[in-house]
Write a protein that holds these residues in place. Structure first.
Motif, mmCIF file in Angstrom:
data_model
loop_
_atom_site.group_PDB
_atom_site.id
_atom_site.type_symbol
_atom_site.label_atom_id
_atom_site.label_comp_id
_atom_site.label_asym_id
_atom_site.label_seq_id
_atom_site.Cartn_x
_atom_site.Cartn_y
_atom_site.Cartn_z
ATOM 1 N N UNK A 116 35.452 15.582 -16.582
ATOM 2 C CA UNK A 116 34.507 15.994 -17.625
ATOM 3 C C UNK A 116 33.061 15.930 -17.178
ATOM 4 N N UNK A 117 32.734 15.005 -16.265
ATOM 5 C CA UNK A 117 31.319 14.762 -15.951
ATOM 6 C C UNK A 117 30.926 15.037 -14.501
ATOM 7 N N UNK A 118 31.897 15.315 -13.628
ATOM 8 C CA UNK A 118 31.552 15.465 -12.207
ATOM 9 C C UNK A 118 30.530 16.568 -11.920
ATOM 10 N N UNK A 119 30.572 17.718 -12.616
ATOM 11 C CA UNK A 119 29.596 18.775 -12.312
ATOM 12 C C UNK A 119 28.148 18.300 -12.334
ATOM 13 N N UNK A 120 27.831 17.317 -13.191
ATOM 14 C CA UNK A 120 26.441 16.856 -13.242
ATOM 15 C C UNK A 120 26.021 16.237 -11.911
ATOM 16 N N UNK A 121 26.972 15.620 -11.190
ATOM 17 C CA UNK A 121 26.637 15.007 -9.908
ATOM 18 C C UNK A 121 26.271 16.054 -8.869
ATOM 19 N N UNK A 122 26.998 17.172 -8.870
ATOM 20 C CA UNK A 122 26.690 18.266 -7.948
ATOM 21 C C UNK A 122 25.309 18.845 -8.261
#
Length: 228
Positions: free
Chosen positions: A144-150
């Protein structure tokens, strides 16, 4: 301090799961803001060749270079996305707690079928079950949240001479990542991240659950020992 505020000044008052979650999110948000400059330098050091004229020689060189070239606001590139990352722990915690409720409910029904008594405070799931739950909840949270890290890493790495303003801000980074790489672009490095975080997640939750169970059983046995 946050726990004291949540308990109305009584530090001995037990907090609810929601209150613990809110305190944790607040503390994580403060930590994210304070440590953002260090993560920024880390990202740029990883993404820049050592022989590059823009390479940082160390922490202090990175801090001074960013302040000189981008000003103090430059030290806080990606802070908003770091605050979004606070939701990772919240999602994982809620998913894990739901799985625990389901696990204890299954154990209760099994005990009833066998005619045994069941006390959720004294009950304990297997270490394998705790490991499976911790991994599953972490996978849900990361998905759910990994895209923000990229996005955060690309925005932070967009310093002078880094990516030639390819990713100057969050909206542009999202648009260009989607246009060039599609949905896969938002999950680059996910496998490496899982290898890094899953072992620690398992150990943390298994140790915590075993210690919590030990403390509960010890506290329950103390009055009986005093009566004896």
């Amino acid at each position: 301090m946050l726990k004291k505020q949540a308990s109305g000044g009584d530090i001995t008052k037990p907090l609810t799961a929601t209150e613990y979650l809110v305190c944790s999110a607040e503390a994580s948000a403060v930590t994210a803001v304070i440590t953002n400059p260090f993560w920024l330098i880390r990202v740029r050091m990883f993404a820049t060749a050592a022989d590059s004229p823009n390479a940082y020689r160390g922490l202090w060189h990175g801090l001074s270079s960013i302040t000189k070239n981008e000003g103090v606001p430059g030290l806080f590139r990606g802070t908003m996305l770091a605050l979004v990352g606070v939701g990772n722990g919240a999602i994982q915690f809620m998913a894990y707690e739901k799985m625990k409720v389901w696990g204890f409910e299954r154990k209760r029904r099994k005990a009833e079928r066998e005619g045994k008594s069941f006390d959720v405070h004294m009950a304990k799931l297997s270490n394998l079950t705790y490991s499976a739950m911790s991994i599953s909840s972490k996978l849900i949270a990361l998905s759910a949240t990994y895209p923000y890290q990229v996005i955060r890493s690309r925005v932070q790495n967009n310093g002078p001479g880094q990516l030639q303003n390819e990713f100057p801000n969050i909206p542009t980074t999202i648009k260009r990542t989607w246009a060039k790489e599609g949905i896969k672009g938002f999950y680059r490095g996910l496998g490496t991240s899982l290898v890094r975080v899953l072992p620690g997640t398992c150990v943390t939750f298994v140790v915590y659950e075993n210690l919590a169970w030990l403390l509960r059983t010890s506290a329950a046995a103390r009055p009986q020992e005093l009566e004896a």
